[in-house]
Scaffold this active site. Sequence first.
Site, PDB file in Angstrom:
ATOM      1  CB  CYS A  82       6.688  43.328  19.379  1.00 33.45           C
ATOM      2  SG  CYS A  82       8.163  42.514  18.786  1.00 33.45           S
ATOM      3  CD  GLU A 358       5.077  22.065   1.600  1.00 34.35           C
ATOM      4  OE1 GLU A 358       4.743  21.967   2.796  1.00 34.35           O
ATOM      5  OE2 GLU A 358       4.876  23.095   0.923  1.00 34.35           O
ATOM      6  CB  CYS A 437       0.504  28.681  13.228  1.00 31.32           C
ATOM      7  SG  CYS A 437      -0.139  28.587  11.563  1.00 31.32           S
TER       8      CYS A 437
HETATM    9  N1  SAH Z   1       5.415  20.984   9.141  1.00 32.94           N
HETATM   10  C1  SAH Z   1       6.319  21.910   8.536  1.00 32.94           C
HETATM   11  C2  SAH Z   1       5.642  23.030   7.727  1.00 32.94           C
HETATM   12  C3  SAH Z   1       4.475  23.708   8.362  1.00 32.94           C
HETATM   13  S1  SAH Z   1       3.960  25.208   7.577  1.00 32.94           S
HETATM   14  C4  SAH Z   1       7.227  22.494   9.554  1.00 32.94           C
HETATM   15  O1  SAH Z   1       6.910  22.498  10.721  1.00 32.94           O
HETATM   16  O2  SAH Z   1       8.287  22.972   9.186  1.00 32.94           O
HETATM   17  C5  SAH Z   1       2.732  24.720   6.490  1.00 32.94           C
HETATM   18  C6  SAH Z   1       3.223  24.127   5.201  1.00 32.94           C
HETATM   19  O3  SAH Z   1       2.078  23.761   4.448  1.00 32.94           O
HETATM   20  C7  SAH Z   1       4.025  25.053   4.315  1.00 32.94           C
HETATM   21  O4  SAH Z   1       5.225  24.406   3.975  1.00 32.94           O
HETATM   22  C8  SAH Z   1       3.139  25.255   3.069  1.00 32.94           C
HETATM   23  O5  SAH Z   1       3.889  25.347   1.884  1.00 32.94           O
HETATM   24  C9  SAH Z   1       2.326  23.995   3.077  1.00 32.94           C
HETATM   25  N2  SAH Z   1       0.995  24.052   2.449  1.00 32.94           N
HETATM   26  C10 SAH Z   1       0.140  25.093   2.366  1.00 32.94           C
HETATM   27  N3  SAH Z   1      -1.020  24.718   1.821  1.00 32.94           N
HETATM   28  C11 SAH Z   1      -0.914  23.396   1.548  1.00 32.94           C
HETATM   29  C12 SAH Z   1      -1.808  22.422   1.012  1.00 32.94           C
HETATM   30  N4  SAH Z   1      -3.031  22.755   0.623  1.00 32.94           N
HETATM   31  N5  SAH Z   1      -1.369  21.148   0.910  1.00 32.94           N
HETATM   32  C13 SAH Z   1      -0.115  20.806   1.314  1.00 32.94           C
HETATM   33  N6  SAH Z   1       0.763  21.678   1.828  1.00 32.94           N
HETATM   34  C14 SAH Z   1       0.375  22.956   1.959  1.00 32.94           C
END
Ligand code: SAH
Length: 480
Positions: A82, A358, A437
Amino acid sequence: MDYRKNQQVTVKIEDIGINGEGIGRISGYTLFVKDAIVGDLVEASLTKVKKTYAYARLVRVIEPSKDRITPPCKIYRQCGGCQIQALSYAAQLAFKQQKVMNDLIRIGGISKEELKEIMEPIVGMSDADQSGDAGFRYRNKAQYPIGRNRDGKLIAGFYAGRTHAIMETDDCLLGPGENGEILKSVLTHMERYQIMPYDEESGTGLVRHVMIRKGFASGQIMVCLVINGRSLPESEILVENLKEIDGVCSIYLNVQQEKTNVILGEENILLWGSAWIEDMIHICDVNNGFAPTREALTYAISPLSFYQVNPKQTERMYSQALQYADLKGTETVWDLYCGIGTISLFMAKRARSVMGVEVVEQAVEDARENAARNCIENAAFLTGKAEEILPAYYAEPAGEFTHPDVIVVDPPRKGCDSKCLETMAHMKPSKIIYVSCDPATLARDVKYLSENGYRLTKARAFDNFPQTVHVETVCLLTKK
Ligand code: SAH
């Protein structure tokens, strides 16, 4: 003047850095003072001295800032998780709003005047939360390393900022209270049966981490012991003890036998209970202070799948994304980086059809399971990298998703791959919704899209990670 290491200086903090540190200046020389807050007058000790700047450690607050509060966590400075707990919540929100705006201006090339029109006020946790500890106890997931302290006592805790020394803690204030009970049970078991904690240096020992996840809406808790092996001595006894803790309904071993910083291995062994836990996310009324509506989705979460750590803020953020999409029921939507389909299913409620992409296979399986569990039939999912799947789809003879109406992206911190952005621009959706993020990579990608046919029309920051410097942002880009 020449500065040297360990020198003590008095400095007024005027700014806050991207990692939450205080920034002050003495005749043009810049000091980055960890744990100091804008407005503080502090005594600091220089830790690393460079030509034009230095890093420093806070020795003493001489005159506190009006935004300084007494942090409730006793180990917050050593832990480092934090970074801005000593900053009042209102000031935390102002800092995050400013951080997103600065990046969109400096990196994204959006003008200040334009941004004023586009940027909506940040959505924090204090407003609708009546519990009194808004901004705490919001995390549904924690991963505690297990080790020994200097006296050889078995401990669970967190790595102290940037090191691999474990800071003992039985209750992290960001997570639910049950975590402490679970850790105690695991440590007691290890002591009783002389089970060794993992030692990073030698690669010996068994128990590496304890991961705990709670579905806040369902109350269900998953406990996952990450071990350097394939079985845990007397595990039936541990299961019996953990079962007694309210909410615990799924207990796993996760096998991680590599010498690596990566916490989880690929193999999970279910010791007891259900294979996943459930959580529920409501669609919120954006125009009514994000009040949850009766419409909700339930999600199954397994050990390896990504799931947003702050479900309360997540439902607000996704509801905002849904509002920006403004779907009428006829649209085709891509949801790239879809995880377990969290956003995809939100969109599917309002669109004609949704395609999620994904890279983690288990998450895709969960996404399909989640669609079925919510009786959603108009969402499909593809496993692979967004930057490979999207171009490949686009190269094929026209399918339903070649020219989608909306593309949603929610990439990890490094942002979208350029190949992915390029294809998105070629597909010419009328809207792109970017959930991010990391404001810096968001701004970089917004710049690319602005130069390739899109205009940033709305942006809103969400404080999904109170007490830390992290911030989420949802942007709407529309085709010019
Ligand atoms: N939209 C979702 C996940 C967001 S986090 C939610 O809000 O819950 C980002 C996600 O992207 C993760 O699940 C990770 O596994 C995936 N990821 C990372 N690199 C990637 C890529 N090159 N292509 C597709 N997915 C990817």
